[in-house]
Each structure stands twice: as structure tokens, then as C-alpha cells.
Design a protein around this motif. Structure first.
Motif, mmCIF file in Angstrom:
data_model
loop_
_atom_site.group_PDB
_atom_site.id
_atom_site.type_symbol
_atom_site.label_atom_id
_atom_site.label_comp_id
_atom_site.label_asym_id
_atom_site.label_seq_id
_atom_site.Cartn_x
_atom_site.Cartn_y
_atom_site.Cartn_z
ATOM 1 N N LEU A 1 0.830 -1.209 0.000
ATOM 2 C CA LEU A 1 0.000 0.000 0.000
ATOM 3 C C LEU A 1 0.863 1.257 0.000
ATOM 4 N N ILE A 2 1.988 1.218 0.695
ATOM 5 C CA ILE A 2 2.908 2.358 0.690
ATOM 6 C C ILE A 2 3.431 2.618 -0.717
ATOM 7 N N ARG A 3 3.760 1.555 -1.450
ATOM 8 C CA ARG A 3 4.240 1.725 -2.820
ATOM 9 C C ARG A 3 3.130 2.261 -3.724
ATOM 10 N N ALA A 4 1.908 1.807 -3.492
ATOM 11 C CA ALA A 4 0.785 2.331 -4.275
ATOM 12 C C ALA A 4 0.605 3.823 -4.017
ATOM 13 N N ALA A 5 0.713 4.217 -2.743
ATOM 14 C CA ALA A 5 0.585 5.631 -2.402
ATOM 15 C C ALA A 5 1.731 6.441 -2.995
ATOM 16 N N GLU A 6 2.917 5.855 -3.044
ATOM 17 C CA GLU A 6 4.052 6.546 -3.646
ATOM 18 C C GLU A 6 3.824 6.760 -5.139
ATOM 19 N N ALA A 7 3.264 5.743 -5.817
ATOM 20 C CA ALA A 7 2.961 5.894 -7.241
ATOM 21 C C ALA A 7 1.968 7.026 -7.466
ATOM 22 N N GLN A 8 0.960 7.116 -6.580
ATOM 23 C CA GLN A 8 -0.007 8.211 -6.668
ATOM 24 C C GLN A 8 0.677 9.560 -6.461
ATOM 25 N N HIS A 9 1.553 9.624 -5.457
ATOM 26 C CA HIS A 9 2.256 10.865 -5.139
ATOM 27 C C HIS A 9 3.132 11.322 -6.302
ATOM 28 N N ARG A 10 3.822 10.375 -6.933
ATOM 29 C CA ARG A 10 4.750 10.715 -8.007
ATOM 30 C C ARG A 10 4.030 11.249 -9.254
ATOM 31 N N ARG A 11 2.729 10.979 -9.361
ATOM 32 C CA ARG A 11 1.987 11.528 -10.500
ATOM 33 C C ARG A 11 2.039 13.054 -10.509
ATOM 34 N N GLN A 12 2.110 13.631 -9.315
ATOM 35 C CA GLN A 12 2.106 15.090 -9.204
ATOM 36 C C GLN A 12 3.432 15.679 -8.737
ATOM 37 N N HIS A 13 4.248 14.847 -8.077
ATOM 38 C CA HIS A 13 5.451 15.376 -7.444
ATOM 39 C C HIS A 13 6.681 14.600 -7.915
ATOM 40 N N HIS A 14 7.412 15.161 -8.820
ATOM 41 C CA HIS A 14 8.698 14.613 -9.223
ATOM 42 C C HIS A 14 9.560 15.766 -9.722
ATOM 43 N N GLY A 15 10.839 15.509 -9.905
ATOM 44 C CA GLY A 15 11.748 16.600 -10.219
ATOM 45 C C GLY A 15 12.151 16.707 -11.670
ATOM 46 N N PHE A 16 11.391 16.095 -12.586
ATOM 47 C CA PHE A 16 11.805 16.046 -13.983
ATOM 48 C C PHE A 16 10.977 16.995 -14.836
ATOM 49 N N LYS A 17 11.622 18.042 -15.330
ATOM 50 C CA LYS A 17 10.952 18.942 -16.259
ATOM 51 C C LYS A 17 10.703 18.205 -17.576
ATOM 52 N N GLY A 18 9.595 18.479 -18.181
ATOM 53 C CA GLY A 18 9.258 17.833 -19.437
ATOM 54 C C GLY A 18 8.431 16.577 -19.274
ATOM 55 N N VAL A 19 8.302 16.093 -18.025
ATOM 56 C CA VAL A 19 7.444 14.938 -17.752
ATOM 57 C C VAL A 19 6.165 15.466 -17.122
ATOM 58 N N PRO A 20 5.038 15.344 -17.813
ATOM 59 C CA PRO A 20 3.806 15.956 -17.308
ATOM 60 C C PRO A 20 3.334 15.304 -16.011
ATOM 61 N N THR A 21 2.732 16.106 -15.172
ATOM 62 C CA THR A 21 2.123 15.592 -13.947
ATOM 63 C C THR A 21 0.620 15.479 -14.151
ATOM 64 N N THR A 22 0.037 14.557 -13.438
ATOM 65 C CA THR A 22 -1.405 14.338 -13.527
ATOM 66 C C THR A 22 -1.976 14.327 -12.124
ATOM 67 N N ASP A 23 -3.281 14.515 -12.052
ATOM 68 C CA ASP A 23 -3.966 14.548 -10.766
ATOM 69 C C ASP A 23 -5.038 13.466 -10.770
ATOM 70 N N GLY A 24 -5.758 13.371 -9.694
ATOM 71 C CA GLY A 24 -6.856 12.415 -9.636
ATOM 72 C C GLY A 24 -6.781 11.572 -8.379
ATOM 73 N N ARG A 25 -7.918 11.307 -7.778
ATOM 74 C CA ARG A 25 -7.995 10.502 -6.556
ATOM 75 C C ARG A 25 -7.874 9.024 -6.917
ATOM 76 N N PRO A 26 -7.169 8.238 -6.135
ATOM 77 C CA PRO A 26 -6.989 6.820 -6.465
ATOM 78 C C PRO A 26 -8.261 6.012 -6.263
ATOM 79 N N ASP A 27 -8.316 4.859 -6.909
ATOM 80 C CA ASP A 27 -9.410 3.909 -6.732
ATOM 81 C C ASP A 27 -9.048 3.014 -5.552
ATOM 82 N N TRP A 28 -9.408 3.441 -4.344
ATOM 83 C CA TRP A 28 -9.008 2.740 -3.137
ATOM 84 C C TRP A 28 -9.477 1.286 -3.090
#
Length: 486
Positions: free
Chosen positions: A71-98
Motif C-alpha cells: 500500500l505504501i508503494r501504491a501511495a508513492e505511485a499516486q504521489h509521483r503523478r504530481q510530485h517529481h523533479g523532472f521537467k518535461g514529464v507531465p504531472t497528472t492529478d486524480g484521486r486513487p481507486d481505493w
């Protein structure tokens, strides 16, 4: 009447008379310590009986390590959709399917329980399993809930531990989540209060926060992860606050109340009282040994202040025919310690105490992001032990792998004996700290020095190179070294 035991090779029900009788070793429990004990005893040629009333696998595979880390890894995958340090890689939003995330966790637990426990048992025909509760009596007798009885030359108690909650006013009446029920929620709450700022509380707090829950953490001690180096607690708190978690330390919870719109926690900091509110409440204040109801008091097994079984260096209790291993001994409650202890207890029980229980250089990991990993002494603990420590603290901004990954959160801190240069402690805050801690653990166990670490080969662009750089930083300014500089 309870069903007859299963044949561990086929899973079929066995006739009672085929398995009843005297065994060389009886194991009460069915988790990691129990299985390690059973396997070791079988390897030594013993006839073994294991008695477990709950799900095979114990805490780790069913409600602890495995479900929480996926579950921690799943939450990390969700977090990385919006928070990462790479310019040029688009971020996305959206609530997970719990519900889907939770179902994936449940499927993994079921798969590993079958593969690592049921299938393992089928490979050891000398181990017989009874799926019912047991109590212990005199002369090696193990009484089953069905009314039947077994006898064994030696007994190992490996009954594990369960979540514990402090005696806070109103808490029991209000009800609350523990780590087990929190990971089984039908839906995510909008907000969550977590009482407890150690490993389990922080892992789940960050996980829920990354899945979109507003999280508040309450810790009674002056800093989170209070058993870790003080620099770790301070830095991790700042990073978690940066993700939006509310972290409150040095507080005392006075009262818990529950109404239709959730929980109200009345807390105090010094002489100042206030209240915090949330939809759900998770209590993660530690675990206590499962020792009640097994008849231990009637067979001369001594218990400690928190109900844990007291053992000697060979894991033998005050009753010479009874040994214990795993979480039932109290802290440290790690699955790898339980497995080590279970195998050792079986070996000692069957070979007259041939090996001592040794937790020297025991590494531990908290699976936050960044993770915390440590082994050995802090500098304060070194001084208390009569050692004059020297310290190297290397920010991850000096580690090329961290720069390439655009994630320089954290540091590597090494502690050494000034007189000998030997490594006596390591404290790491990094994305993969758990993958880095084994090298310092071996260094401490084998008595290696700063120079041993600094001169060893470390592959370039790995986080483990941070261990080498931290060792070099005792004597050099690493900012003046080129890549891979020796």
C-alpha cells in the motif's frame, strides 16, 4: 468439535490417531518465528507439531509488512503523478481507486500466505499442524481446544504480539482504527488523526496522506521516530510537513470523544490545551506480546512488565523445557528477528543450548519516503558506552545517484570510534535507505574501519556510493572530489 489436523503434504484432513502422541518439539504459533523453528527442527530430524488457531503466517504476511509495504508503494505511485523533479514529464492529478488498491493488497497477501506458508508446510512431512488454540500444561503437555492433548519433549512459544493502545480517557468507548483495520477500510476518510509517531504510525500516516487524506500526527515525545538519531527525527518531520501532514510532538492526549461527524481529540502542550478533529482515528502506539490464556503462569514461565516472555541468552524460559521466540519476547519486533530467533530456539531446544541469541549490529528500517534506516550507536549512545565518537554527515546532494534521480532529500551519517576508526553506527535518511543499511551493519559486525569502507569498491550511480562518500568525508572535503574519486 474442531476439525482434524491437515496433512501438511496434501492439505487433506488426517485421522486423529495418525498424529496424536508424543513429539520431539511442540510449537505454539504459526508465524515467522514458528515456521523458522519448525523448519530448523525438521532439518535436525525432529518430529514436530505446530498449533495455530489463526491465519498462518502471523503478523508480517497477513496484517503487517506485506500489506503495508504494498500500500505504501501504491501511495508513492499516486504521489509521483504530481510530485517529481523532472521537467518535461507531465504531472497528472486524480484521486486513487481505493477499493482496487486494497483488493490488490489482499490478493498479494493471499498469494504469499499460500506460497510461503501452506506450500512450505507441505514440503516438511515431519511437521504436523493443528489449527486450533492450545494451552500448555505440566510435563510438556499441550492441550487443544478440541479436548485432545499432545506431549512434547520441548516447547517453543511463538504466539506473536497484537496492537496496544494507551489508557486515554474515552478512547475505548469511542473506538478507533489500528494498523490492521486501517488497511481494510471500505473507503478512505477525508481526514485522519494518527496517535503515535514511530514507524507504523508514520508509514501509514504518509500513505494515507498521499492517497488524499488530510492527516494529523500526534507524538508524546519531543520528536517523531524517537528511537532514531535526533537529526533523523527533525529532518523527517520537516519533509512530512512539506507534504502537507500536520506533525505535533511533545503533546499529551487528554481525552477522545466521538460524535456523528467524527472524532475530537483534546490534547495538551505544556499548559496549553486545544482540540483537533478528524473523520477517523488511528492508534499506532506499539504492540504487546500475546501471552494471556496459554497457561504460561501454570508452567513456570516468567513474564516481563509489558507481558513479554522473559528468556535467557539461549531463548530458554524459566521452565527449562520451554523456549520462546519472535514478537512474544517484546522489542525489537521485526520479522527477520523472529525468524532468526525461531530457528535458534529450535536448535537450542534440540541440541542443549548450542548457540546464543545475538542481536549485535541489528539494522532497522522505517518505510516512510524518504525511508529511515539505522544500525548501531548514535554519537550520544557511543559516549554513554565510554566511546569517544567522531561523526561524518553527508547530505545526499553530494551523491550522484540522488542528483540523477532529482531526489536529494536526506543524508548518510556514520559514527566511528575516534581511537580505532571502527564504525559503530550508521543513520540514513534516503529514498532507499533500507537498501543501503546492510553494508554498515556488516561493517559493525565485522569490526571494519572508516578506511575499509572508504577504500571498498562501490558501483557508480548507486545510492550505496553514499556510504563510501560519507566514509571519505571523515577526512576529505568530498565537494573537491571528482566522480568516483578514491
Amino acid at each position: 468439535m474442531a476439525p482434524a489436523p491437515r496433512d501438511t503434504m496434501t492439505g487433506r484432513r488426517m485421522k486423529k490417531h495418525a498424529v496424536m502422541g508424543t513429539f520431539d518439539l511442540a510449537i505454539v504459533g504459526g508465524g515467522s518465528a514458528a515456521f523458522a523453528a519448525g523448519i530448523k527442527a525438521a532439518e535436525l530430524g525432529a518430529r514436530v507439531v505446530m498449533v495455530e488457531s489463526g491465519a498462518l503466517g502471523g503478523t508480517c504476511v497477513n496484517v503487517g509488512c506485506v500489506p503495508s509495504k504494498t500500500l505504501i508503494r501504491a501511495a508513492e505511485a499516486q504521489h509521483r503523478r504530481q510530485h517529481h523533479g523532472f521537467k518535461g514529464v507531465p504531472t497528472t492529478d486524480g484521486r486513487p481507486d481505493w477499493p482496487t488498491v486494497r483488493a490488490e493488497k489482499d490478493a498479494l497477501v493471499a498469494e504469499l500466505r499460500e506460497e510461503k506458508y501452506w506450500n512450505v508446510l507441505r514440503g516438511y512431512p515431519s511437521i504436523t499442524l493443528f489449527q486450533e488454540r492450545a494451552t500448555l500444561a505440566a510435563d510438556g503437555e499441550v492441550r487443544l481446544a478440541s479436548g485432545r492433548a499432545l506431549t512434547a519433549g520441548k516447547v517453543i512459544v511463538a504466539t506473536g504480539a497484537s496492537p496496544w493502545a494507551p489508557p486515554i480517557s474515552g478512547l475505548a468507548e469511542a473506538g478507533y482504527l489500528d494498523n490492521v483495520s486501517a488497511m481494510a477500510l471500505d473507503r478512505l476518510p477525508e481526514s485522519l488523526i494518527v496517535i503515535g509517531g514511530s514507524a507504523v504510525g508514520l508509514e501509514l500516516a504518509q500513505m494515507f496522506a498521499r492517497l488524499g487524506v488530510r492527516v494529523t500526527v500526534l507524538e508524546a515525545l519531543p520528536r517523531i521516530v524517537p528511537s532514531e538519531d535526533s537529526d533523523i527525527g527533525s529532518a523527517l518531520a520537516d519533509l512530512l510537513r512539506g507534504e502537507g501532514l500536520a506533525i505535533h510532538t511533545a503533546i499529551e492526549v487528554d481525552k477522545v470523544t466521538r460524535s456523528g461527524d467524527g472524532y475530537t481529540i483534546t490534547l495538551r502542550t505544556g499548559n496549553v490545551s486545544r482540540a483537533v478533529r478528524a473523520d477517523a482515528l488511528l492508534v499506532a502506539t506499539g504492540r504487546r506480546a500475546n501471552t494471556a490464556g496459554f497457561g504460561l503462569d501454570k508452567i513456570g514461565v516468567a513474564l516481563g512488565q509489558k507481558g513479554e516472555i522473559v528468556v535467557d541468552d539461549f531463548l530458554q524460559t524459566a521452565n527449562p523445557d520451554v523456549y520462546a521466540a519472535g514478537d512474544v519476547l517484546g522489542d525489537p519486533m521485526f520479522v527477520y528477528v523472529a525468524a532468526y530467533g525461531g530457528a535458534l530456539a529450535a536448535e537450542n531446544a534440540l541440541t542443549r543450548n548450542s548457540r546464543r541469541y545475538d542481536l549485535t549490529a541489528l539494522p532497522k528500517v522505517t518505510f516512510t519516503d524518504p525511508a529511515v534506516a539505522s544500525v548501531g550507536l548514535t554519537e550520544d549512545q557511543g559516549r554513554a558506552a565510554g566511546i569517544e565518537p567522531i561523526v561524518s554527515k553527508l547530505p545526499l546532494t553530494y551523491v550522484p545517484r540522488a542528483l540523477a534521480a532529482r531526489d536529494t532529500r536526506g543524508f548518510v551519517k556514520l559514527v566511528a570510534d575516534a581511537a580505532t576508526g571502527r564504525i559503530i553506527g550508521a543513520h540514513i535518511l534516503a529514498a532507499e535507505a533500507g537498501e543501503m543499511i546492510t553494508e554498515p551493519a556488516l561493517a559493525i559486525k565485522l569490526g571494519l574501519t572508516i578506511e575499509d569502507l572508504a577504500s571498498a569498491f562501490h558501483p557508480y550511480l548507486t545510492l550505496s556510493e553514499g556510504i563510501k562518500l560519507a566514509a571519505q568525508a571523515f577526512a576529505k572535503d568530498v565537494s573537491k572530489l571528482s566522480c568516483c574519486a578514491a
